[in-house]
Design a protein around this motif. Structure first.
Motif, PDB file in Angstrom:
ATOM      1  N   MET A 111       0.809  -1.220   0.000  1.00  0.00           N
ATOM      2  CA  MET A 111       0.000   0.000   0.000  1.00  0.00           C
ATOM      3  C   MET A 111       0.842   1.270   0.000  1.00  0.00           C
ATOM      4  N   LYS A 112       2.162   1.100   0.154  1.00  0.00           N
ATOM      5  CA  LYS A 112       3.073   2.248   0.251  1.00  0.00           C
ATOM      6  C   LYS A 112       2.660   3.175   1.405  1.00  0.00           C
ATOM      7  N   ARG A 113       2.455   2.534   2.548  1.00  0.00           N
ATOM      8  CA  ARG A 113       2.049   3.242   3.755  1.00  0.00           C
ATOM      9  C   ARG A 113       3.081   3.045   4.848  1.00  0.00           C
ATOM     10  N   GLU A 114       2.972   3.848   5.894  1.00  0.00           N
ATOM     11  CA  GLU A 114       3.844   3.715   7.052  1.00  0.00           C
ATOM     12  C   GLU A 114       3.001   3.348   8.270  1.00  0.00           C
ATOM     13  N   MET A 115       3.663   2.869   9.314  1.00  0.00           N
ATOM     14  CA  MET A 115       2.956   2.488  10.533  1.00  0.00           C
ATOM     15  C   MET A 115       3.619   3.141  11.738  1.00  0.00           C
ATOM     16  N   THR A 116       2.886   3.147  12.839  1.00  0.00           N
ATOM     17  CA  THR A 116       3.427   3.592  14.121  1.00  0.00           C
ATOM     18  C   THR A 116       3.695   2.362  14.965  1.00  0.00           C
ATOM     19  N   THR A 117       4.899   2.242  15.468  1.00  0.00           N
ATOM     20  CA  THR A 117       5.255   1.109  16.321  1.00  0.00           C
ATOM     21  C   THR A 117       4.960   1.473  17.766  1.00  0.00           C
ATOM     22  N   CYS A 118       4.209   0.606  18.444  1.00  0.00           N
ATOM     23  CA  CYS A 118       3.805   0.857  19.832  1.00  0.00           C
ATOM     24  C   CYS A 118       4.358  -0.241  20.730  1.00  0.00           C
TER      25      CYS A 118
END
Length: 260
Positions: A60-67
Motif C-alpha cells: 500500500m506504500k504506507r507507514e505504521m506507528t510502532t507501539c
C-alpha cells in the motif's frame, strides 16, 4: 469507528520472525488489507508482527506507528495442575473453570496464579490506558465501561434495522476512522477484554485467533454521545482459505477446521 486487530503470521518464535508459511499468509493478508480504507496502522515492535505488517504496508506504500505496548502479553505463570510454565492463559479446563474470579472483569487479576507474576496487574491496566489514550485521539473518551464521543452530533436510536432491510437506522459517518493493529494473540485478548468488558481469561480460552486472522470491531453510537464497541468478525481467515493456504494451528490445542 472501526478497530481491526490482526495477529502476526505463522511464527518462528525462536528467531522472532515468520516461517515460510507465515510469509505466504502475510502475502495473502496484504492483498486483503490493500482493499481497505485505513486511517492509520499500528504494530507491535516484535519481529513477527512487524514482518507481517510489512507485507501490507509495502503493497500500500504506507507507514505504521510502532507501539511498545502492543508487544505480546507475556508474563509467565505456572499452571497449578499441568505444571506448564508460560503465558498467563492456556490453563486446563478443570482449573480455570473452578476459579470464580476468572469470571469477574477485573478480579481475575487478584487470583493467586496471576499474583505469582506481580507485573501482570500493573501491565494490564497500563496497556488498557494506552489503548484509551490512542482512542481519545480519534475522539473516543473512556467513561467507566464505555466511551463518549463529545465531538459528534447526538443521536437517539431505539430500534435496529427492520428484517430484510439493507439500510440500518444508525448514525453514518462516511469519513469514519479505521485503525489496524498488527500484534499478538495475548495482547489482542487483553484489548478485547477491555473494549468489551469481558474478563481477560475468558477471551484466549474461548476464541482461537489463528495467525494472520482478522478481528473487526465497530463502534455503535446509537444513544446521546455514547459509544460501545461490538465485534463484527473474530478470527476471520477468509484470505487464507480463498488463497488455498491452510489455517495454522499455532497457539491452539486442536486442529483448525480447514475449508480448502
Amino acid at each position: 469507528m472501526k478497530i481491526i486487530f490482526i495477529r502476526h503470521g505463522d511464527p518462528d518464535y525462536e528467531n522472532d520472525s515468520l516461517t515460510a508459511k507465515g510469509r505466504r499468509e502475510a502475502e495473502l493478508l496484504a492483498k486483503r488489507v490493500a482493499k481497505w480504507n485505513v486511517t492509520a496502522f499500528y504494530s507491535s515492535p516484535l519481529g513477527r508482527a512487524a514482518e507481517t505488517a510489512a507485507y501490507s504496508l509495502n503493497l500500500m506504500k504506507r507507514e505504521m506507528t510502532t507501539c511498545d505496548w502492543l508487544k505480546e502479553f507475556y508474563f509467565p505463570v505456572t499452571d497449578p495442575v499441568s505444571g506448564r510454565y508460560g503465558v498467563p492463559w492456556d490453563f486446563v479446563p478443570s482449573f480455570r473453570t473452578s476459579q470464580p474470579l476468572f469470571y469477574d472483569r477485573t478480579a481475575w487479576l487478584d487470583t493467586p496464579v496471576m499474583q505469582s507474576a506481580p507485573d501482570i496487574k500493573e501491565k494490564y491496566f497500563s496497556v488498557c490506558a494506552e489503548l484509551d489514550k490512542l482512542l481519545a485521539k480519534y475522539g473516543y473518551v473512556r467513561d467507566g465501561g464505555f466511551y463518549r464521543v463529545p465531538g459528534k452530533k447526538e443521536v437517539f436510536i431505539k430500534d435496529t434495522a427492520a428484517p430484510g432491510s439493507t439500510a440500518a437506522p444508525f448514525y453514518s459517518d462516511e469519513n469514519e476512522d479505521v485503525i489496524v493493529m498488527f500484534c499478538h494473540l495475548g495482547i489482542i485478548s487483553v484489548l478485547l477484554s477491555h473494549l468489551l468488558g469481558i474478563p481477560f481469561p475468558l477471551v484466549p480460552h474461548s476464541f482461537y485467533l489463528a495467525p494472520t486472522s482478522v478481528t473487526i470491531l465497530g463502534s455503535e453510537e446509537r444513544w446521546s454521545n455514547e459509544a460501545a464497541f461490538r465485534i463484527q468478525a473474530a478470527g476471520d481467515t477468509s484470505h487464507l482459505t480463498s488463497g488455498g493456504e491452510p489455517i495454522s494451528c499455532a497457539g491452539a490445542y486442536f486442529s483448525a477446521f480447514q475449508e480448502i
